[in-house]
Design an enzyme around this catalytic site. Structure first.
Site, PDB file in Angstrom:
ATOM      1  N   LYS A 104       0.737  -1.300  -0.080  1.00 44.96           N
ATOM      2  CA  LYS A 104       0.119   0.102  -0.267  1.00 44.96           C
ATOM      3  C   LYS A 104       0.530   1.678   0.283  1.00 44.96           C
ATOM      4  O   LYS A 104       0.380   2.131  -0.959  1.00 44.96           O
ATOM      5  CB  LYS A 104      -1.096  -0.172   1.203  1.00 44.96           C
ATOM      6  CG  LYS A 104      -1.787   1.142   1.185  1.00 44.96           C
ATOM      7  CD  LYS A 104      -3.125  -0.172   2.017  1.00 44.96           C
ATOM      8  CE  LYS A 104      -2.870   0.933   3.690  1.00 44.96           C
ATOM      9  NZ  LYS A 104      -2.941   1.868   4.176  1.00 44.96           N
ATOM     10  N   SER A 105       1.991   1.603   0.824  1.00 42.51           N
ATOM     11  CA  SER A 105       2.832   2.626   0.858  1.00 42.51           C
ATOM     12  C   SER A 105       3.532   2.751  -0.351  1.00 42.51           C
ATOM     13  O   SER A 105       3.679   4.275  -1.250  1.00 42.51           O
ATOM     14  CB  SER A 105       3.882   2.405   1.771  1.00 42.51           C
ATOM     15  OG  SER A 105       3.129   2.220   3.249  1.00 42.51           O
ATOM     16  N   GLY A 111      -5.252   8.174   5.163  1.00 41.74           N
ATOM     17  CA  GLY A 111      -4.170   8.926   5.946  1.00 41.74           C
ATOM     18  C   GLY A 111      -3.009   9.346   4.768  1.00 41.74           C
ATOM     19  O   GLY A 111      -2.511  10.033   4.845  1.00 41.74           O
ATOM     20  N   ARG A 158      -8.286  12.644  12.562  1.00 43.00           N
ATOM     21  CA  ARG A 158      -6.834  12.311  12.342  1.00 43.00           C
ATOM     22  C   ARG A 158      -6.094  13.205  12.352  1.00 43.00           C
ATOM     23  O   ARG A 158      -6.947  14.373  10.841  1.00 43.00           O
ATOM     24  CB  ARG A 158      -6.595  11.016  11.854  1.00 43.00           C
ATOM     25  CG  ARG A 158      -7.426   9.513  11.489  1.00 43.00           C
ATOM     26  CD  ARG A 158      -6.951   8.317  10.932  1.00 43.00           C
ATOM     27  NE  ARG A 158      -5.549   7.983  11.260  1.00 43.00           N
ATOM     28  CZ  ARG A 158      -5.162   7.936   9.876  1.00 43.00           C
ATOM     29  NH1 ARG A 158      -5.650   7.115   8.886  1.00 43.00           N
ATOM     30  NH2 ARG A 158      -3.762   7.113  10.350  1.00 43.00           N
ATOM     31  N   SER A 218       6.906   8.980  12.293  1.00 45.74           N
ATOM     32  CA  SER A 218       5.974   8.818  11.313  1.00 45.74           C
ATOM     33  C   SER A 218       6.312   8.776   9.840  1.00 45.74           C
ATOM     34  O   SER A 218       6.214   9.847   9.084  1.00 45.74           O
ATOM     35  CB  SER A 218       4.258   9.720  11.214  1.00 45.74           C
ATOM     36  OG  SER A 218       3.790  10.163  10.126  1.00 45.74           O
ATOM     37  N   GLN A 244       4.421   9.457   7.434  1.00 45.78           N
ATOM     38  CA  GLN A 244       3.303   9.849   6.613  1.00 45.78           C
ATOM     39  C   GLN A 244       4.016  11.475   6.389  1.00 45.78           C
ATOM     40  O   GLN A 244       3.830  11.874   5.541  1.00 45.78           O
ATOM     41  CB  GLN A 244       1.887   9.793   6.439  1.00 45.78           C
ATOM     42  CG  GLN A 244       1.174   8.489   6.334  1.00 45.78           C
ATOM     43  CD  GLN A 244      -0.088   8.152   7.170  1.00 45.78           C
ATOM     44  OE1 GLN A 244      -0.281   8.851   7.573  1.00 45.78           O
ATOM     45  NE2 GLN A 244      -0.972   7.198   6.489  1.00 45.78           N
ATOM     46  N   ASP A 262       1.919  -1.186  12.039  1.00 40.65           N
ATOM     47  CA  ASP A 262       0.224  -1.844  11.401  1.00 40.65           C
ATOM     48  C   ASP A 262      -0.210  -3.482  12.189  1.00 40.65           C
ATOM     49  O   ASP A 262      -0.774  -4.046  11.618  1.00 40.65           O
ATOM     50  CB  ASP A 262       0.271  -1.769  10.557  1.00 40.65           C
ATOM     51  CG  ASP A 262       0.510  -0.232   9.536  1.00 40.65           C
ATOM     52  OD1 ASP A 262       0.021   0.853  10.942  1.00 40.65           O
ATOM     53  OD2 ASP A 262       0.989   0.215   8.581  1.00 40.65           O
ATOM     54  N   LYS A 296      -4.922   5.736  14.621  1.00 43.14           N
ATOM     55  CA  LYS A 296      -4.517   5.054  13.035  1.00 43.14           C
ATOM     56  C   LYS A 296      -6.189   5.266  12.434  1.00 43.14           C
ATOM     57  O   LYS A 296      -7.375   5.696  12.977  1.00 43.14           O
ATOM     58  CB  LYS A 296      -4.552   3.649  13.293  1.00 43.14           C
ATOM     59  CG  LYS A 296      -3.185   3.910  13.663  1.00 43.14           C
ATOM     60  CD  LYS A 296      -2.238   3.931  12.711  1.00 43.14           C
ATOM     61  CE  LYS A 296      -0.573   4.104  13.079  1.00 43.14           C
ATOM     62  NZ  LYS A 296       0.140   5.028  12.324  1.00 43.14           N
ATOM     63  N   ARG A 314      -7.901  -3.454   9.030  1.00 39.43           N
ATOM     64  CA  ARG A 314      -6.543  -4.415  10.258  1.00 39.43           C
ATOM     65  C   ARG A 314      -7.505  -4.862  11.285  1.00 39.43           C
ATOM     66  O   ARG A 314      -6.824  -5.849  11.299  1.00 39.43           O
ATOM     67  CB  ARG A 314      -5.344  -3.464  10.781  1.00 39.43           C
ATOM     68  CG  ARG A 314      -4.466  -2.925   8.934  1.00 39.43           C
ATOM     69  CD  ARG A 314      -3.158  -2.543   9.291  1.00 39.43           C
ATOM     70  NE  ARG A 314      -2.984  -2.020   8.532  1.00 39.43           N
ATOM     71  CZ  ARG A 314      -2.603  -2.583   6.696  1.00 39.43           C
ATOM     72  NH1 ARG A 314      -1.968  -3.669   6.624  1.00 39.43           N
ATOM     73  NH2 ARG A 314      -1.777  -1.458   6.394  1.00 39.43           N
TER      74      ARG A 314
HETATM   75  C1  S3P Z   1       2.060   4.847   6.283  1.00 38.44           C
HETATM   76  C2  S3P Z   1       3.122   5.120   7.509  1.00 38.44           C
HETATM   77  C3  S3P Z   1       2.215   4.759   8.167  1.00 38.44           C
HETATM   78  C4  S3P Z   1       1.564   3.745   8.866  1.00 38.44           C
HETATM   79  C5  S3P Z   1       0.271   3.345   7.334  1.00 38.44           C
HETATM   80  C6  S3P Z   1       0.613   3.642   6.117  1.00 38.44           C
HETATM   81  C7  S3P Z   1       2.910   5.226   4.410  1.00 38.44           C
HETATM   82  O1  S3P Z   1       1.627   5.603   9.173  1.00 38.44           O
HETATM   83  O2  S3P Z   1       0.201   3.108   9.287  1.00 38.44           O
HETATM   84  O3  S3P Z   1       0.141   2.322   7.078  1.00 38.44           O
HETATM   85  O4  S3P Z   1       2.360   4.899   3.985  1.00 38.44           O
HETATM   86  O5  S3P Z   1       4.258   6.928   5.014  1.00 38.44           O
HETATM   87  P1  S3P Z   1       2.213   7.129  10.192  1.00 38.44           P
HETATM   88  O6  S3P Z   1       3.115   8.169   8.698  1.00 38.44           O
HETATM   89  O7  S3P Z   1       1.395   7.228  10.849  1.00 38.44           O
HETATM   90  O8  S3P Z   1       3.438   6.400  11.184  1.00 38.44           O
END
Ligand code: S3P
Length: 427
Positions: free
Chosen positions: A21-22, A93, A121, A166, A168, A314, A341, A387
């Site tokens: 996904k990331s 997110g 969030r 994080s 993100q 996760d 989350k 999840r």
């Molecule tokens: C992600 C970062 C994580 C993770 C999320 C995906 C990403 O979140 O929990 O499912 O793709 O950068 P955080 O950046 O809030 O830690």
């Protein structure tokens, strides 16, 4: 939708899981910002990544999606167009936070929103550094939550120490840093997943990574390319834990991303006593990949905290399920991020596992589980968190009675084929 899972004995077989996904989000976004075409294979066409695609299309980017095959016609760093409607990030997110970074650098106005969960969030962690770089945001709670109006503009590079590990947040700053004059420097308290850094380098950006510090030179030239997305270890995790807790199992998950910032689950399953083998390690465009074989063992409780936490954040819902079947106590700490989350996962793990007979004590920043007891089964709720839904399903594989999961359609966020993949292993 309801999902019902019951114990039917050992799980055996070979599976693949959907694309990471990331990595999928980042491939679409960097493809949009690059010059020329980006061709992605193994793209996760789950709800979250499709939200990113829809938002990019509203920004004027041409994207063709055919299952896991995606073609992005790069608009170039300065080729996005002002959207004529609100950008809807759905439940994602990653879509919201990464796009905030991109939009911060655009000389136009945009508005981002999302579903009820995403609108709760925190976004302030992202808008704060982006404001320091020169963008403006307007929204409820002083701009901490969606919907958020963004007026981007001319950005300056910053040197920023993030308050939480994080990816993100780090990625939002890096994406904004693409539009800034000078060098953007980010220091994290613990290292979070580094897919953005790896992919930026592959697209031609100048980056320097040293421990938890990333430096990015602004205004690079990004060139479109082919990207093969590995299977998502966070999706594989449900089957790795399933194979670890159901006696007699032997599950091979092929083609899984094994980026060291993501493999905490493998370390913990081994430490708990499961047999985890990493086969045919190889590399896929800058990301390590392997086939993962898991067999059960006599599981024991573990302590999880510190720098390990971002490497398996996760996976904590499904690791809680593994802990229920491990002898002794499992303690998870330093995982306060779980509270923000898709749902408050500390509360969800404690309360939903309790409904099916699990004893979990929530703490401020984690939980404690006294394992090694039988699990009764019964009905629990996903709380619209993909999840949580899949973790509860895994619990059903060793419960005395079936586990029925309410509101299970959310698995489509990251793993549209989850129920069929599980049924296939149950033979
Ligand atoms: C992600 C970062 C994580 C993770 C999320 C995906 C990403 O979140 O929990 O499912 O793709 O950068 P955080 O950046 O809030 O830690």
């Amino acid at each position: 939708m309801k999902l019902v899972v019951e114990a039917k004995g050992a799980l055996r077989g070979e599976i693949t899981v959907p694309g990471d996904k990331s990595v999928s989000h980042r491939a679409a976004i960097l493809g949009a910002l690059a010059e020329g075409e980006t061709v992605i294979s193994g793209f996760l066409s789950g709800e979250d990544c499709l939200a990113t695609v829809r938002c990019l299309r509203r920004l004027g980017v041409e994207i063709a999606v055919d299952g896991g095959d995606v073609r992005v016609k790069g608009a170039g760093l300065y080729g996005l167009a002002e959207p004529d409607d609100v950008l809807d990030c759905g439940n994602s997110g990653t879509t919201a936070r990464l796009l905030l970074g991109v939009l911060a650098g655009q000389p136009f106005f945009s508005v981002l929103t999302g579903d009820a969960s995403l609108r709760r969030r925190p976004m302030g962690r992202v808008t704060k550094p982006l404001q320091e770089m020169g963008a403006s945001f307007c929204g409820r709670q002083g701009g901490n939550v969606l919907p958020l109006a963004v007026q981007g503009g001319s950005l300056s590079a910053i040197n920023y120490r993030t308050p939480v590990a994080s990816a993100q947040l780090k990625s939002a700053i890096l994406l904004a840093g693409l539009f800034a004059e000078g060098e953007t420097v980010i220091t994290e308290p613990e290292k979070s997943r580094d897919h953005t850094e790896r992919m930026l380098a592959a697209f031609g950006a100048q980056l320097n990574v040293s421990g938890n510090i990333v430096r990015l030179a602004g205004r690079p030239r990004l060139t479109g390319r082919a990207i093969a997305v590995p299977g998502d270890i966070s999706s594989a995790a449900f089957f790795l834990v399933a194979a670890a807790i159901v006696p007699g199992s032997e599950v091979l998950v092929r083609n899984v991303g094994t980026n060291p910032t993501r493999t905490g689950i493998l370390d913990v399953l081994r430490q708990m006593g499961a047999r985890v083998d990493l086969l045919h390690p190889r590399s896929f465009g800058g990301e390590p990949v392997a086939d993962l074989m898991v067999r059960p063992g006599k599981l024991r409780g573990v302590e999880i905290g510190g720098p390990l936490v971002p490497r398996l954040i996760d996976e904590l819902p499904v690791l809680a399920v593994a802990a229920l079947f491990a002898d002794g106590r499992t303690v998870v700490r330093d995982a306060r991020e779980l509270r923000v989350k898709e749902t408050d996962r500390i509360a969800a793990i404690a309360e939903e596992l309790a409904k099916i007979g699990g004893a979990v004590t929530p703490t401020e920043d984690g939980f404690i589980i006294e394992g090694g007891r039988r699990l009764a089964g019964g009905t629990a709720d996903s709380r619209h968190d993909h999840r949580m839904a899949m973790a509860l399903a895994v619990a059903g594989l060793r419960a005395d009675a079936p586990v029925c999961i309410d509101n299970a359609e959310c698995v489509n966020v990251s793993f549209p084929n989850f129920a069929a993949t599980l049924a296939g292993l149950q033979g």
